[in-house]
Design an enzyme around this catalytic site. Sequence first.
Site, PDB file in Angstrom:
ATOM      1  N   LYS A 111       0.895  -1.200   0.002  1.00 12.96           N
ATOM      2  CA  LYS A 111      -0.024   0.062   0.061  1.00 12.96           C
ATOM      3  C   LYS A 111       0.860   1.343   0.110  1.00 12.96           C
ATOM      4  CE  LYS A 111      -4.384   0.979   0.082  1.00 12.96           C
ATOM      5  NZ  LYS A 111      -5.528   0.147  -0.131  1.00 12.96           N
ATOM      6  N   ASP A 121      -7.234   4.421  -4.309  1.00  7.20           N
ATOM      7  CA  ASP A 121      -7.671   4.114  -3.064  1.00  7.20           C
ATOM      8  C   ASP A 121      -8.264   5.795  -2.921  1.00  7.20           C
ATOM      9  OD1 ASP A 121      -7.838   2.115  -0.446  1.00  7.20           O
ATOM     10  OD2 ASP A 121      -7.305   4.084   0.322  1.00  7.20           O
TER      11      ASP A 121
HETATM   12  P1  NDP Z   1     -13.130   8.079  -2.629  1.00 11.03           P
HETATM   13  O1  NDP Z   1     -11.759   8.848  -2.350  1.00 11.03           O
HETATM   14  O2  NDP Z   1     -13.632   7.737  -3.889  1.00 11.03           O
HETATM   15  O3  NDP Z   1     -14.306   8.380  -1.535  1.00 11.03           O
HETATM   16  C1  NDP Z   1     -14.055   8.144  -0.143  1.00 11.03           C
HETATM   17  C2  NDP Z   1     -15.260   8.773   0.570  1.00 11.03           C
HETATM   18  O4  NDP Z   1     -14.982   8.495   1.962  1.00 11.03           O
HETATM   19  C3  NDP Z   1     -15.798  10.084   0.243  1.00 11.03           C
HETATM   20  O5  NDP Z   1     -17.024  10.320   0.237  1.00 11.03           O
HETATM   21  C4  NDP Z   1     -15.185  10.737   1.479  1.00 11.03           C
HETATM   22  O6  NDP Z   1     -15.625  11.865   1.865  1.00 11.03           O
HETATM   23  C5  NDP Z   1     -15.393   9.693   2.503  1.00 11.03           C
HETATM   24  N1  NDP Z   1     -14.162   9.864   3.614  1.00 11.03           N
HETATM   25  C6  NDP Z   1     -12.940   9.853   3.039  1.00 11.03           C
HETATM   26  N2  NDP Z   1     -12.079   9.765   4.412  1.00 11.03           N
HETATM   27  C7  NDP Z   1     -13.164  10.300   5.287  1.00 11.03           C
HETATM   28  C8  NDP Z   1     -13.140  10.805   6.754  1.00 11.03           C
HETATM   29  N3  NDP Z   1     -11.943  10.754   7.311  1.00 11.03           N
HETATM   30  N4  NDP Z   1     -14.373  10.757   7.395  1.00 11.03           N
HETATM   31  C9  NDP Z   1     -15.510  10.714   6.741  1.00 11.03           C
HETATM   32  N5  NDP Z   1     -15.621  10.315   5.309  1.00 11.03           N
HETATM   33  C10 NDP Z   1     -14.459  10.518   4.782  1.00 11.03           C
HETATM   34  O7  NDP Z   1     -12.543   6.688  -2.149  1.00 11.03           O
HETATM   35  P2  NDP Z   1     -12.985   5.135  -2.359  1.00 11.03           P
HETATM   36  O8  NDP Z   1     -14.373   5.202  -2.293  1.00 11.03           O
HETATM   37  O9  NDP Z   1     -11.929   4.476  -3.332  1.00 11.03           O
HETATM   38  O10 NDP Z   1     -12.395   4.437  -0.976  1.00 11.03           O
HETATM   39  C11 NDP Z   1     -13.377   4.172   0.145  1.00 11.03           C
HETATM   40  C12 NDP Z   1     -13.047   2.978   1.187  1.00 11.03           C
HETATM   41  O11 NDP Z   1     -12.896   1.864   0.464  1.00 11.03           O
HETATM   42  C13 NDP Z   1     -11.572   3.262   1.813  1.00 11.03           C
HETATM   43  O12 NDP Z   1     -11.520   2.769   2.888  1.00 11.03           O
HETATM   44  C14 NDP Z   1     -10.701   2.490   0.752  1.00 11.03           C
HETATM   45  O13 NDP Z   1      -9.376   2.101   1.429  1.00 11.03           O
HETATM   46  C15 NDP Z   1     -11.699   1.468   0.555  1.00 11.03           C
HETATM   47  N6  NDP Z   1     -11.322   0.531  -0.701  1.00 11.03           N
HETATM   48  C16 NDP Z   1     -11.356   1.079  -1.703  1.00 11.03           C
HETATM   49  C17 NDP Z   1     -10.820   0.237  -3.058  1.00 11.03           C
HETATM   50  C18 NDP Z   1     -11.125   0.903  -4.329  1.00 11.03           C
HETATM   51  O14 NDP Z   1     -11.115   0.131  -5.356  1.00 11.03           O
HETATM   52  N7  NDP Z   1     -10.962   2.162  -4.569  1.00 11.03           N
HETATM   53  C19 NDP Z   1     -10.800  -0.956  -3.081  1.00 11.03           C
HETATM   54  C20 NDP Z   1     -11.068  -1.735  -1.549  1.00 11.03           C
HETATM   55  C21 NDP Z   1     -11.265  -0.899  -0.506  1.00 11.03           C
HETATM   56  P3  NDP Z   1     -15.234  13.468   1.563  1.00 11.03           P
HETATM   57  O15 NDP Z   1     -15.085  13.539   0.240  1.00 11.03           O
HETATM   58  O16 NDP Z   1     -15.640  14.355   2.477  1.00 11.03           O
HETATM   59  O17 NDP Z   1     -13.618  13.156   1.980  1.00 11.03           O
HETATM   60  O1  2IT Z   2      -7.951  -1.368  -0.647  1.00  7.57           O
HETATM   61  C1  2IT Z   2      -7.935  -2.018  -1.778  1.00  7.57           C
HETATM   62  O2  2IT Z   2      -7.778  -3.108  -2.200  1.00  7.57           O
HETATM   63  C2  2IT Z   2      -7.664  -1.054  -3.080  1.00  7.57           C
HETATM   64  N1  2IT Z   2      -7.525   0.035  -2.811  1.00  7.57           N
HETATM   65  C3  2IT Z   2      -7.549  -1.670  -4.320  1.00  7.57           C
HETATM   66  C4  2IT Z   2      -6.038  -2.112  -4.655  1.00  7.57           C
HETATM   67  C5  2IT Z   2      -5.877  -2.520  -6.101  1.00  7.57           C
HETATM   68  O3  2IT Z   2      -4.378  -2.819  -6.136  1.00  7.57           O
HETATM   69  O4  2IT Z   2      -6.930  -2.565  -6.922  1.00  7.57           O
END
Ligand code: NDP
Ligand code: 2IT
Length: 448
Positions: free
Chosen positions: A129, A169
């Site tokens: 990561k 992420d």
């Molecule tokens: P994005 O940046 O697209 O969206 C993040 C969302 O979460 C936004 O709505 C943001 O709101 C909110 N958020 C972030 N930080 C905070 C905080 N400290 N308090 C409250 N709300 C918060 O990210 P993703 O959708 O890609 O990721 C979301 C989660 O999913 C994370 O935990 C990530 O690690 C996990 N994840 C993502 C993957 C991927 O493929 N993208 C794969 C697996 C897991 P705001 O705009 O106000 O910050």
């Molecule tokens: O938390 C996760 O699994 C991710 N942000 C996606 C990682 C990836 O390599 O697609």
Amino acid sequence: MPILDEKLGDIYDEVLRRNPGEDEFHQAVREVLDSLGPVVAKHPEYTDAAVIRRLCEPERQIIFRVPWVDDSGAVRINRGFRVEFNSALGPYKGGLRFHPTVYLGIVKFLGFEQIFKNSLTGMPIGGGKGGSDFDPKGRSDGEVMRFCQAFMTELYRHIGEHTDVPAGDIGVGGREIGYLFGQYKRITNRYESGVLTGKGLTWGGSQVRTEATGYGTVFFVEEMLKVRGDSFDGKKVVVSGSGNVAIYAAEKVRQLGGTVIACSDSNGYVVDEHGIDLDLLKEVKEKRRARISTYAETRSGARYVEGGSVWDVPCDIALPCATQNELNGRDAAVLIDNGCAIVAEGANMPCTPDAVRLFAEAGVLFAPGKAANAGGVATSALEMQQNASRDSWSFDHTERRLADIMHGIHDRCLEAADRYGKPGNYLAGANIAGFIQVADAMLALGVI
Ligand code: NDP
Ligand code: 2IT
């Protein structure tokens, strides 16, 4: 917290001692160790060969300066990270997070989780990561591009399709992957598609990668429901966040007959009893990069609540899809009182240990992130597969592969939980099944 057995307790104490101040990393390690008691009792070879101790120490940790110039001409300095945690199963694989809260402890917790998640997918990928404390909010396109170029100017020397393959992420989506890939290509003079995943569809990306994490989480819950002779039909669902994972979780819930009645961002939440309008949500968040309050301003009948907790909204199924520790013991108690039956983590470690304990006590079904959100990284592995064979698959084919993978992860969790005396416990099953596969590979590869 349950008491750890003696060997695991010593390992945990050593992790605390060696990694001071990294609370999220401690939490992620603890959660895995809590599940491994029955495994080490049956298989002393894992502790004898110090497999768990080795797993808790990243293979490599890289921290670097990221200097860039903002639109006013001022020089800005951020900190960049890449933790290459474990490569027993394949090249390090895991996302990059750009958020002001990023520090080594966050990157290590995410990298540690990623090892077991990637192992659970059954695909040949190790765990890693990275990210930066850069805050993309309010930054122009040009600033984001210059930051990404500066970040890659250091990162490029550490990654490669057979070495380490980053993706997105929080704060890193298609736009950022584009700028990062452009700079990698420019520095190395190589069109090495497999070095990053989450690429655009016209230049080496995979169908369904954008949707994969959210869709995968919902496919996982669909399996949990199926086992109980139930389905999404008519279910009320609350999703937290409104980013990549939240949007596509909401889309798949709707396709399967459920209604998503609330979502959020870090400022507040919206409630829309008729069901969140996904076209509007995408327009607000993906195109305009605006706040979720804008959704309520545009949509009649929707209500915006500034601050507060989205978990106060009564629902049958809760999908935390924002960030770590966003759902605490108080929130869990409210969800339980309101009759919520299933909680599945779209985000990484969104539920605090207190919340997880309360769910278990109340008989709420709980799917941990390392299982429920593994569809994103699994589809990244499908992207690597397509890149390696210079092929590109259709949306339908790729989505079927994703659904099969989530089905497989679901069954693997239940099977491991059963085998180690924790029937129906997805948390224990995910930790045990993820651990065993990587631990066996580490034993086979010798002390390295
Ligand atoms: P994005 O940046 O697209 O969206 C993040 C969302 O979460 C936004 O709505 C943001 O709101 C909110 N958020 C972030 N930080 C905070 C905080 N400290 N308090 C409250 N709300 C918060 O990210 P993703 O959708 O890609 O990721 C979301 C989660 O999913 C994370 O935990 C990530 O690690 C996990 N994840 C993502 C993957 C991927 O493929 N993208 C794969 C697996 C897991 P705001 O705009 O106000 O910050
Ligand atoms: O938390 C996760 O699994 C991710 N942000 C996606 C990682 C990836 O390599 O697609």
